[in-house]
Scaffold this motif. Structure first.
Motif, PDB file in Angstrom:
ATOM      1  N   ASP A   1      -4.177   3.043  -6.833  1.00  0.00           N
ATOM      2  CA  ASP A   1      -4.869   1.917  -7.467  1.00  0.00           C
ATOM      3  C   ASP A   1      -4.062   1.362  -8.639  1.00  0.00           C
ATOM      4  O   ASP A   1      -4.151   0.175  -8.953  1.00  0.00           O
ATOM      5  CB  ASP A   1      -6.247   2.383  -7.952  1.00  0.00           C
ATOM      6  N   SER A   2      -3.262   2.217  -9.269  1.00  0.00           N
ATOM      7  CA  SER A   2      -2.484   1.817 -10.444  1.00  0.00           C
ATOM      8  C   SER A   2      -1.047   1.462 -10.102  1.00  0.00           C
ATOM      9  O   SER A   2      -0.273   1.105 -10.992  1.00  0.00           O
ATOM     10  CB  SER A   2      -2.481   2.962 -11.474  1.00  0.00           C
TER      11      SER A   2
ATOM     12  N   ASP B   1      -5.148  -3.676  -5.315  1.00  0.00           N
ATOM     13  CA  ASP B   1      -4.917  -3.258  -3.937  1.00  0.00           C
ATOM     14  C   ASP B   1      -3.791  -4.119  -3.391  1.00  0.00           C
ATOM     15  O   ASP B   1      -3.995  -5.290  -3.036  1.00  0.00           O
ATOM     16  CB  ASP B   1      -6.201  -3.448  -3.122  1.00  0.00           C
TER      17      ASP B   1
ATOM     18  N   ASP C   1       0.834  -1.184   0.000  1.00  0.00           N
ATOM     19  CA  ASP C   1       0.000   0.000   0.000  1.00  0.00           C
ATOM     20  C   ASP C   1       0.876   1.244   0.000  1.00  0.00           C
ATOM     21  O   ASP C   1       1.945   1.273   0.594  1.00  0.00           O
ATOM     22  CB  ASP C   1      -0.890  -0.021   1.252  1.00  0.00           C
TER      23      ASP C   1
ATOM     24  N   ARG D   1      -5.040  -2.656 -12.354  1.00  0.00           N
ATOM     25  CA  ARG D   1      -5.431  -2.010 -11.104  1.00  0.00           C
ATOM     26  C   ARG D   1      -5.385  -3.046  -9.988  1.00  0.00           C
ATOM     27  O   ARG D   1      -5.562  -4.240 -10.234  1.00  0.00           O
ATOM     28  CB  ARG D   1      -6.835  -1.417 -11.216  1.00  0.00           C
TER      29      ARG D   1
ATOM     30  N   GLN E   1      -6.165   7.266  -7.584  1.00  0.00           N
ATOM     31  CA  GLN E   1      -5.993   6.465  -8.797  1.00  0.00           C
ATOM     32  C   GLN E   1      -4.537   6.060  -8.981  1.00  0.00           C
ATOM     33  O   GLN E   1      -4.246   4.975  -9.503  1.00  0.00           O
ATOM     34  CB  GLN E   1      -6.491   7.216 -10.023  1.00  0.00           C
TER      35      GLN E   1
END
Length: 471
Positions: free
Chosen positions: A306-307, A366, A120, A364, A303
């Motif tokens: 996410d990418s 997580d 993350d 994409r 975003q």
């Protein structure tokens, strides 16, 4: 009778992007300087040339183990040339990664699937959305960019390095305190001191022949080709047909797809078919072009996060010859999956769910949830392989592990208690090569004929795999 991995060849595109260049190429949001390398440990990744397709990368690797093609007349006697308008299925305007109208970086071929993750990211504020269709970011040409660069530390740096504002499990701040896995120069037959996952003088890892004798393979001796990759040239036909045409092979072909475990599953299928007697010599190859699925223009920080996994991905190819052997070969294999986690990391475009929406043509995911999903599955699959064979990691010349980020590689190595000197760390200089990662490590690893090797696979979906083999 066993199925033996007898030849391994990798192909690395000469063009590279450093993590700094990746960050500079992102528009619509300015990521903190150095965040990609701090989070992942990746310094550079490979980028396929304009118009170079997944089939081209697979064919480039396979050509390194095939005997030269004799000159023959007629269209059926000639392999389709790589990188040409009649054979490459490439882009008419010559832009990097153009598989869609407009030919701009970030457009990807339908149905490409990847299985990678990154931790993350906790970042600052965003910026207004920029228009779609980004120009090719700066790339470094030439094989001299492969392997360790003069200003990089090639020894003593440990996995799991992190910087301010970065969260990674099991790691303590800058300078890497704690255990960690050392990045090390790999020495061994055919490796010639390349440095950490580096390349030979030709700019390519050397072809590895399991018995130490160079014997180029005749095309007529291959009785099956499996294209096993997260990437593909197109939805229809199978990319294996395109690879076979470029190699002038006339054997049966088919595709296998399971994210970053694709090639490992391809070897699994090859072994099963050899043990049944259906085939004796199977060419398993992969060509990965995930750079086509990187989102370069983002709306905001959310975003970008996410990418983020896309910024770790690297283009590459590999070919593995699996053949029947009376004595040596694969002696253990195990696979598992938790398919409830399939939506955590996706490249959703090109299939029936999103057949034409360009916004779904980017990877994409997580990273934190994907890591947690792998942790929930646990290490039992890998540890059971040791228990059932009565072996320890010290019984293997090397342990090849799929690599997506150095902090997670460190976590996995500690969880499985894999000795540092058994790992071949390719991630810093080559990035996440998707399904081509394991054969790249075999190409660079310090094993000799008769040595045992362990292959540990991780793929989106999620899937895990382990294979133990005597080379």
């Amino acid at each position: 009778m066993r199925a033996r991995i007898s030849v391994i060849a990798s192909y690395l595109p000469a063009r590279t992007l450093t993590s700094d260049e990746v960050e500079q190429s992102v528009s619509g949001y300015r990521p903190p300087r150095g965040i990609v390398e701090r989070m992942t440990g990746i310094r550079r990744r490979h980028v396929a040339a304009p118009g170079q397709q997944a089939s081209d990368l697979a064919a480039e690797a396979a050509l390194r183990i095939l005997a030269p093609l004799a000159e023959r007349g007629g269209p059926r006697g000639s392999a389709v040339r790589l990188g040409t308008s009649d054979g490459r299925l490439g882009s008419p305007d010559g832009r990097l990664g153009s598989d869609a109208p407009g030919g701009r970086l970030g457009s990807n071929a339908p149905g490409v699937g990847l299985g990678s993750a990154a931790p993350d990211v906790r970042l600052g504020s965003g910026a207004p959305e920029a228009r779609h269709g980004v120009q090719t970011p700066g790339v470094r040409p030439g094989p001299q960019t492969l392997g360790g660069r003069p200003d990089s530390q090639t020894a003593g740096v440990r996995l799991g390095t992190q910087g301010p504002g970065v969260e990674a499990p099991g790691v303590q701040g800058p300078g890497v305190q704690g255990r960690g896995v050392q990045r090390r120069g790999v020495q061994g037959p055919g490796v010639q001191g390349r440095g950490e996952g580096g390349a030979g003088q030709s700019g390519q890892p050397e072809v590895r022949w399991a018995d130490g004798v160079v014997r180029p393979v005749e095309r007529g001796d291959i009785d099956l080709l499996i294209f096993a990759s997260a990437s593909q040239d197109m939805v229809e036909p199978a990319t294996a047909h395109i690879v076979a045409a470029k190699l002038a092979l006339t054997c049966p072909v088919f595709d296998v797809k399971n994210a970053c475990n694709s090639l490992l599953n391809g070897i699994q299928i090859a072994e099963a078919l050899i043990l049944t007697g259906a085939h004796r010599r199977v060419l398993v190859c992969t060509g990965e072009t995930p750079s086509r699925a990187i989102r370069w223009q983002v709306r905001d920080r959310a975003q970008f996060v996410d990418s983020f996994a896309g910024y770790t991905l690297s283009d590459s190819g590999a070919a593995v010859l699996v053949e029947a052997d009376a004595d040596r070969g694969i002696f253990y294999r195990g696979f598992s999956a938790d398919s409830t986690a399939w939506a955590i990391g996706t490249l959703p475009g090109g299939g029936s769910a999103h057949p034409r929406d360009p916004d779904y043509s980017y990877f994409r995911g997580d990273g934190r949830r994907l890591k947690e999903a792998f942790e929930l599955v646990g290490p039992d699959l890998f540890l059971d392989a040791l228990k059932r064979t009565g072996m320890h990691w010290d019984d293997f010349a090397m342990v090849a592990v799929h690599q997506v980020a150095l902090p997670y590689l460190d976590f996995l190595a500690r969880s499985l208690d894999i000795p540092e000197d058994k790992l071949v760390v390719t991630l810093p200089e080559h990035g996440n090569c998707a399904s081509a990662t394991l054969p790249l490590q075999l190409s660079l690893g310090p094993w000799q004929a008769g040595d045992r090797v362990a292959l540990l696979g991780l793929g989106g979906g999620i899937s895990l795999g382990v294979m133990l083999a005597e080379m």
